[in-house]
Scaffold this motif. Structure first.
Motif, PDB file in Angstrom:
ATOM      1  N   UNK A  55       0.494  -0.753  -0.061  1.00 46.27           N
ATOM      2  CA  UNK A  55       0.211  -0.079  -0.044  1.00 46.27           C
ATOM      3  C   UNK A  55       1.202   1.011  -0.002  1.00 46.27           C
ATOM      4  N   UNK A  56       1.852   1.268   0.549  1.00 45.00           N
ATOM      5  CA  UNK A  56       2.973   2.138   1.166  1.00 45.00           C
ATOM      6  C   UNK A  56       3.889   2.800  -0.860  1.00 45.00           C
ATOM      7  N   UNK A  57       3.843   1.477  -0.580  1.00 47.16           N
ATOM      8  CA  UNK A  57       5.074   1.957  -2.402  1.00 47.16           C
ATOM      9  C   UNK A  57       3.908   2.105  -3.265  1.00 47.16           C
ATOM     10  N   UNK A  58       2.824   1.363  -3.117  1.00 44.56           N
ATOM     11  CA  UNK A  58       2.124   1.927  -4.533  1.00 44.56           C
ATOM     12  C   UNK A  58       1.262   2.985  -4.298  1.00 44.56           C
ATOM     13  N   UNK A  59       1.194   3.769  -2.936  1.00 46.70           N
ATOM     14  CA  UNK A  59       0.838   5.399  -2.754  1.00 46.70           C
ATOM     15  C   UNK A  59       2.069   6.310  -3.204  1.00 46.70           C
ATOM     16  N   UNK A  60       3.233   5.738  -2.636  1.00 48.14           N
ATOM     17  CA  UNK A  60       4.568   6.505  -3.286  1.00 48.14           C
ATOM     18  C   UNK A  60       4.701   6.735  -4.283  1.00 48.14           C
ATOM     19  N   UNK A  61       4.235   5.066  -5.978  1.00 47.80           N
ATOM     20  CA  UNK A  61       4.462   5.168  -6.563  1.00 47.80           C
ATOM     21  C   UNK A  61       4.080   6.411  -7.622  1.00 47.80           C
ATOM     22  N   UNK A  62       2.023   6.343  -6.799  1.00 42.83           N
ATOM     23  CA  UNK A  62       1.702   7.189  -8.172  1.00 42.83           C
ATOM     24  C   UNK A  62       1.491   8.457  -7.127  1.00 42.83           C
ATOM     25  N   UNK A  63       1.851   9.035  -6.187  1.00 41.73           N
ATOM     26  CA  UNK A  63       1.639  10.441  -5.700  1.00 41.73           C
ATOM     27  C   UNK A  63       3.163  10.470  -6.744  1.00 41.73           C
ATOM     28  N   UNK A  64       4.265  10.149  -6.768  1.00 41.79           N
ATOM     29  CA  UNK A  64       5.334  10.516  -7.757  1.00 41.79           C
ATOM     30  C   UNK A  64       5.310  11.302  -8.766  1.00 41.79           C
ATOM     31  N   UNK A 182      10.338   2.072 -10.967  1.00 44.34           N
ATOM     32  CA  UNK A 182      11.303   2.261 -10.573  1.00 44.34           C
ATOM     33  C   UNK A 182      10.835   1.784  -9.124  1.00 44.34           C
ATOM     34  N   UNK A 183      10.184   2.148  -8.048  1.00 48.34           N
ATOM     35  CA  UNK A 183       9.859   1.442  -6.646  1.00 48.34           C
ATOM     36  C   UNK A 183       9.011   0.441  -6.986  1.00 48.34           C
ATOM     37  N   UNK A 184       8.024   0.415  -7.896  1.00 46.96           N
ATOM     38  CA  UNK A 184       7.343  -1.017  -7.871  1.00 46.96           C
ATOM     39  C   UNK A 184       8.155  -1.962  -8.230  1.00 46.96           C
ATOM     40  N   UNK A 190      11.428  -7.584  -4.215  1.00 48.81           N
ATOM     41  CA  UNK A 190      11.923  -8.205  -2.810  1.00 48.81           C
ATOM     42  C   UNK A 190      10.955  -8.619  -2.042  1.00 48.81           C
ATOM     43  N   UNK A 191       9.359  -8.829  -2.683  1.00 44.69           N
ATOM     44  CA  UNK A 191       8.657  -9.878  -2.712  1.00 44.69           C
ATOM     45  C   UNK A 191       9.185 -11.017  -3.261  1.00 44.69           C
ATOM     46  N   UNK A 192       9.485 -11.314  -4.845  1.00 35.23           N
ATOM     47  CA  UNK A 192      10.078 -12.500  -5.135  1.00 35.23           C
ATOM     48  C   UNK A 192      10.674 -12.877  -4.380  1.00 35.23           C
ATOM     49  N   UNK A 193      11.982 -11.766  -3.262  1.00 30.86           N
ATOM     50  CA  UNK A 193      13.199 -12.902  -2.906  1.00 30.86           C
ATOM     51  C   UNK A 193      12.114 -13.353  -1.625  1.00 30.86           C
ATOM     52  N   UNK A 194      11.141 -12.740  -1.293  1.00 31.73           N
ATOM     53  CA  UNK A 194      10.899 -13.214  -0.307  1.00 31.73           C
ATOM     54  C   UNK A 194       9.622 -14.742  -0.387  1.00 31.73           C
ATOM     55  N   UNK A 195       9.031 -14.815  -1.734  1.00 30.55           N
ATOM     56  CA  UNK A 195       8.332 -15.558  -1.757  1.00 30.55           C
ATOM     57  C   UNK A 195       9.669 -17.144  -2.706  1.00 30.55           C
ATOM     58  N   UNK A 196      10.871 -17.173  -3.234  1.00 30.79           N
ATOM     59  CA  UNK A 196      11.433 -17.686  -3.195  1.00 30.79           C
ATOM     60  C   UNK A 196      11.673 -18.761  -2.018  1.00 30.79           C
ATOM     61  N   UNK A 197      12.595 -17.485  -1.162  1.00 30.40           N
ATOM     62  CA  UNK A 197      12.813 -18.441  -0.055  1.00 30.40           C
ATOM     63  C   UNK A 197      11.663 -19.171   0.597  1.00 30.40           C
ATOM     64  N   UNK A 198      10.503 -18.273   0.853  1.00 30.96           N
ATOM     65  CA  UNK A 198       9.231 -19.643   1.185  1.00 30.96           C
ATOM     66  C   UNK A 198       9.082 -20.829   0.981  1.00 30.96           C
ATOM     67  N   UNK A 199       9.173 -20.730   0.096  1.00 32.01           N
ATOM     68  CA  UNK A 199       9.233 -21.645  -1.366  1.00 32.01           C
ATOM     69  C   UNK A 199      10.230 -22.635  -1.156  1.00 32.01           C
TER      70      UNK A 199
END
Length: 209
Positions: A55-64, A182-184, A190-199
């Protein structure tokens, strides 16, 4: 203020070190997410941190993106006081800080959250002071009045105003798209790295709070 598009090569060189340092910090953060176990956020807390980060990254990206349309190409040459710049003097820096906090939450690590937020705050607060001084030296009394009347970072919503017409160059829109993207992209990595490790595809090397 921030600098997705500047009006000349001198301005570009002034912002390059800051942009590179922030980009390096994000890259290191992504690598650490892939290689470390982060047990602080688990279960529901992990999901909540990931959601709030998005939510915060999406808000920042759209706001920027929106804010860049008012300042890009006019940076330093004009004293912009409309749109987001009517509510606070440095909306792009504020949004960058929000984006880094969101990215830090997405890492599920207190250490990485504090590191990203701290580095972003340090770099942007220094830039804010320098830009306020530059605007005052360029625009004199008008810049001093603007600084006295408009808060630096915490927006005053009652001052927000949008002009009926705004001249926008196609290159400005494209740069704003790349900036928001670039923010998105950083969040997706980050989410991909977290997901690969979790898997179980990536084995953590050590623990990180």
């Amino acid at each position: 203020m921030h600098d997705p598009v500047r009006s000349g090569p001198v301005s570009n060189s002034r912002s390059t070190p800051r942009v590179r340092l922030m980009a390096m910090a994000v890259v290191v953060c992504i690598v650490l997410v892939a290689l470390t176990e982060r047990p602080t956020f688990t279960g529901f807390a992990s999901g909540l941190a990931g959601f709030l980060g998005f939510v915060l990254v999406a808000f920042a990206a759209l706001g920027r993106f929106w804010t860049s349309l008012f300042i890009a190409g006019r940076k330093d040459a004009a004293l912009v006081q409309v749109g987001p710049y009517a509510a606070c003097r440095h909306p792009l820096y504020l949004l960058s800080l929000i984006g880094m906090i969101g990215l830090g939450l997405a890492t599920r690590s207190v250490v990485l959250l504090l590191a990203l937020a701290g580095i972003s705050a340090l770099l942007h607060f220094r830039a804010m002071r320098a830009e306020d001084a530059l605007l005052e030296s360029t625009h004199g009394a008008a810049a001093r009045r603007y600084r006295e009347q408009v808060p630096a970072l915490i927006p005053d919503g009652s001052r927000y105003s949008v002009p009926e017409l705004l001249e926008i160059q196609p290159r400005v829109v494209w740069k704003a798209v790349l900036d928001a993207g670039s923010l998105l992209l950083a969040l997706a990595l980050v989410q991909a790295a977290h997901g690969l490790q979790h898997a179980g595809a990536i084995a953590p090397w050590w623990r990180l709070p």
